[in-house]
Design a protein around this motif. Sequence first.
Motif, PDB file in Angstrom:
ATOM      1  N   ASP A 131       0.766  -1.367   0.000  1.00  0.00           N
ATOM      2  CA  ASP A 131       0.007   0.005  -0.077  1.00  0.00           C
ATOM      3  C   ASP A 131       0.887   1.141   0.049  1.00  0.00           C
ATOM      4  O   ASP A 131       1.920   1.293   0.676  1.00  0.00           O
ATOM      5  CB  ASP A 131      -0.921  -0.013   1.301  1.00  0.00           C
ATOM      6  CG  ASP A 131      -1.919  -1.155   1.066  1.00  0.00           C
ATOM      7  OD1 ASP A 131      -2.133  -1.532   0.129  1.00  0.00           O
ATOM      8  OD2 ASP A 131      -2.463  -1.497   2.165  1.00  0.00           O
ATOM      9  N   THR A 132       0.549   2.415  -0.683  1.00  0.00           N
ATOM     10  CA  THR A 132       1.363   3.707  -0.803  1.00  0.00           C
ATOM     11  C   THR A 132       0.895   4.599   0.089  1.00  0.00           C
ATOM     12  O   THR A 132      -0.456   4.923   0.674  1.00  0.00           O
ATOM     13  CB  THR A 132       1.268   4.069  -2.071  1.00  0.00           C
ATOM     14  OG1 THR A 132       0.118   4.551  -2.590  1.00  0.00           O
ATOM     15  CG2 THR A 132       1.771   3.063  -3.157  1.00  0.00           C
ATOM     16  N   VAL A 133       1.571   5.611   0.618  1.00  0.00           N
ATOM     17  CA  VAL A 133       1.373   6.413   1.457  1.00  0.00           C
ATOM     18  C   VAL A 133       0.318   7.383   0.756  1.00  0.00           C
ATOM     19  O   VAL A 133      -0.586   7.949   1.241  1.00  0.00           O
ATOM     20  CB  VAL A 133       2.579   7.425   1.752  1.00  0.00           C
ATOM     21  CG1 VAL A 133       2.244   8.607   2.335  1.00  0.00           C
ATOM     22  CG2 VAL A 133       3.496   6.523   2.474  1.00  0.00           C
ATOM     23  N   GLN A 134       0.554   7.478  -0.659  1.00  0.00           N
ATOM     24  CA  GLN A 134      -0.193   8.424  -1.238  1.00  0.00           C
ATOM     25  C   GLN A 134      -1.719   7.906  -1.421  1.00  0.00           C
ATOM     26  O   GLN A 134      -2.977   8.744  -1.459  1.00  0.00           O
ATOM     27  CB  GLN A 134       0.423   8.559  -2.697  1.00  0.00           C
ATOM     28  CG  GLN A 134       1.573   9.411  -2.893  1.00  0.00           C
ATOM     29  CD  GLN A 134       2.644   8.844  -2.761  1.00  0.00           C
ATOM     30  OE1 GLN A 134       2.646   7.509  -2.014  1.00  0.00           O
ATOM     31  NE2 GLN A 134       3.945   9.367  -2.945  1.00  0.00           N
ATOM     32  N   GLU A 135      -1.953   6.673  -1.386  1.00  0.00           N
ATOM     33  CA  GLU A 135      -3.140   6.073  -1.393  1.00  0.00           C
ATOM     34  C   GLU A 135      -4.077   6.242  -0.087  1.00  0.00           C
ATOM     35  O   GLU A 135      -5.093   6.315   0.160  1.00  0.00           O
ATOM     36  CB  GLU A 135      -3.311   4.472  -1.701  1.00  0.00           C
ATOM     37  CG  GLU A 135      -2.666   3.986  -3.170  1.00  0.00           C
ATOM     38  CD  GLU A 135      -2.427   2.979  -3.552  1.00  0.00           C
ATOM     39  OE1 GLU A 135      -2.454   2.348  -4.568  1.00  0.00           O
ATOM     40  OE2 GLU A 135      -2.348   2.201  -2.600  1.00  0.00           O
ATOM     41  N   LEU A 136      -3.146   5.841   0.960  1.00  0.00           N
ATOM     42  CA  LEU A 136      -3.637   6.108   2.359  1.00  0.00           C
ATOM     43  C   LEU A 136      -3.803   7.235   2.901  1.00  0.00           C
ATOM     44  O   LEU A 136      -4.809   7.637   3.743  1.00  0.00           O
ATOM     45  CB  LEU A 136      -2.696   5.153   3.134  1.00  0.00           C
ATOM     46  CG  LEU A 136      -2.635   3.557   2.882  1.00  0.00           C
ATOM     47  CD1 LEU A 136      -1.556   3.108   3.726  1.00  0.00           C
ATOM     48  CD2 LEU A 136      -3.963   2.978   3.396  1.00  0.00           C
ATOM     49  N   PRO A 176       4.117  15.987  -1.336  1.00  0.00           N
ATOM     50  CA  PRO A 176       3.752  16.613  -2.584  1.00  0.00           C
ATOM     51  C   PRO A 176       3.576  15.847  -3.468  1.00  0.00           C
ATOM     52  O   PRO A 176       3.924  14.553  -3.858  1.00  0.00           O
ATOM     53  CB  PRO A 176       5.332  17.369  -2.902  1.00  0.00           C
ATOM     54  CG  PRO A 176       5.654  17.556  -1.129  1.00  0.00           C
ATOM     55  CD  PRO A 176       5.274  16.102  -0.574  1.00  0.00           C
ATOM     56  N   ALA A 177       2.546  16.161  -4.626  1.00  0.00           N
ATOM     57  CA  ALA A 177       1.850  15.588  -5.757  1.00  0.00           C
ATOM     58  C   ALA A 177       2.987  15.145  -6.600  1.00  0.00           C
ATOM     59  O   ALA A 177       3.078  14.141  -7.438  1.00  0.00           O
ATOM     60  CB  ALA A 177       1.168  16.574  -6.621  1.00  0.00           C
ATOM     61  N   SER A 178       4.284  15.673  -6.861  1.00  0.00           N
ATOM     62  CA  SER A 178       5.303  15.126  -7.452  1.00  0.00           C
ATOM     63  C   SER A 178       6.089  14.091  -6.881  1.00  0.00           C
ATOM     64  O   SER A 178       6.764  13.264  -7.583  1.00  0.00           O
ATOM     65  CB  SER A 178       6.613  16.495  -7.790  1.00  0.00           C
ATOM     66  OG  SER A 178       7.039  16.846  -6.303  1.00  0.00           O
ATOM     67  N   TYR A 179       5.991  13.666  -5.779  1.00  0.00           N
ATOM     68  CA  TYR A 179       6.611  12.540  -5.479  1.00  0.00           C
ATOM     69  C   TYR A 179       6.300  11.177  -5.959  1.00  0.00           C
ATOM     70  O   TYR A 179       5.088  11.004  -6.134  1.00  0.00           O
ATOM     71  CB  TYR A 179       6.507  12.464  -3.657  1.00  0.00           C
ATOM     72  CG  TYR A 179       7.255  13.527  -2.972  1.00  0.00           C
ATOM     73  CD1 TYR A 179       7.677  14.647  -3.339  1.00  0.00           C
ATOM     74  CD2 TYR A 179       7.647  13.203  -1.561  1.00  0.00           C
ATOM     75  CE1 TYR A 179       8.297  15.545  -2.562  1.00  0.00           C
ATOM     76  CE2 TYR A 179       8.578  14.013  -0.853  1.00  0.00           C
ATOM     77  CZ  TYR A 179       8.614  15.070  -1.437  1.00  0.00           C
ATOM     78  OH  TYR A 179       9.761  16.157  -0.558  1.00  0.00           O
ATOM     79  N   GLU A 180       7.174  10.377  -6.091  1.00  0.00           N
ATOM     80  CA  GLU A 180       6.860   8.832  -6.682  1.00  0.00           C
ATOM     81  C   GLU A 180       6.220   8.244  -5.500  1.00  0.00           C
ATOM     82  O   GLU A 180       6.428   8.475  -4.298  1.00  0.00           O
ATOM     83  CB  GLU A 180       8.036   8.415  -6.920  1.00  0.00           C
ATOM     84  CG  GLU A 180       8.888   8.836  -8.233  1.00  0.00           C
ATOM     85  CD  GLU A 180      10.189   7.832  -8.593  1.00  0.00           C
ATOM     86  OE1 GLU A 180       9.830   6.596  -8.812  1.00  0.00           O
ATOM     87  OE2 GLU A 180      11.048   8.467  -9.027  1.00  0.00           O
ATOM     88  N   PRO A 181       5.114   7.260  -5.681  1.00  0.00           N
ATOM     89  CA  PRO A 181       4.602   6.431  -4.739  1.00  0.00           C
ATOM     90  C   PRO A 181       5.619   5.619  -3.765  1.00  0.00           C
ATOM     91  O   PRO A 181       6.671   5.336  -4.303  1.00  0.00           O
ATOM     92  CB  PRO A 181       3.656   5.315  -5.559  1.00  0.00           C
ATOM     93  CG  PRO A 181       3.705   6.031  -6.872  1.00  0.00           C
ATOM     94  CD  PRO A 181       4.842   6.878  -7.139  1.00  0.00           C
TER      95      PRO A 181
END
Length: 356
Positions: A133-138, A144-149
């Motif tokens: 699971d990714t930080v961006q999903e959770l 920042p939006a530019s960060y990779e998952p």
Amino acid sequence: MTNSRISTARWAVAVAVAAGAALVGVIGATVPAAATTPVPVTVPASVAASSVAVRAHGRVDPVALRGALAGLPDAYVRGAMVKVSGREGRWSGTAGEWTGPVDARFAVGSVTKVFTGAVALQLVGEGRLSLDDTVQELLPGLLPASYEPITVGQLLSHTSGLQKPECVRAGTPVEVVTSAVSCGSPTTPGKAVQYNGVNYFLAGLVVEKVTGRTYGEELRDRVLRPLGLRHTSLPADDWAWAEGGLVSTAPDLTRFMNALIRGVLLRPAEQRLLFTTPPVPGASFSYGGLTHTRLPGGGPLVWGKTGSNRGYASGVFATPDLDRVLVYSTLPTGQDADQELDRILRIARAAFQGHA
């Protein structure tokens, strides 16, 4: 580089927080431990340097352990507490300006990460969380939006690629994370190990998002109460939180380490993850937040974690068979990181001496 020097370097990483940096220093800003006063222990102005209180039993070598504490306080370490236990015997002692008993409470700093890792792996075992699971999903919008998952597994193993938090500020966990990523740039996740306390602020926030409860409540109900860790708590006024905020005692840490390694807290699949490091060059942190190392010059493989907060530099390490478990805490002066490391190495050598 010789094997001895490599081992010393590994231990230097393992006990990096013993160099005199408080929790803030672990995650970015440099704050000498000498600038803070250890909270649970009252340190008098003068204590006899030869004062070493000890209890000993079994095959652990008390002479070596006394020798490891001899000469405290000195210019680099004001005092220390050591507790060794396991099937090969037990020993406990204090020296220098550590004037409380062996079972006095102290701030354990980043040893907290192993508690957080255990909670996260429990949630994995329950199917409520995955290491993929990714930080961006959770936690959408936090990074920042530019960060990779960035995955949960990368947080726990310090392979997230998050930049060293040069701009970190104390505050709520969300404020800590947002300030930490407000300057600098990350590297590609999953490519290298970079020890970073922000990983575990994020892990704590993930626990809260998945469970709908506070991190403190989950920690209490999943670890502290089931194991009877009555003297371990998460002070509300310590912003280090899931990264390094716990206060505990040597007996409680010993009980926790025994339960963790025996598999009391985790299901079999997650127990394996506790001792699994990611396929990254130089990886030394497992998916449960433990680090593994060997003593310089030879000695047993040990697993554990160090931490530093409120003037204490501490650690807990154990052999996989639990024949020996070491809990220590020192009061560094912050004058010389190498000298502080040397004292900790002396303690570790004495604690694990004679164990193959």
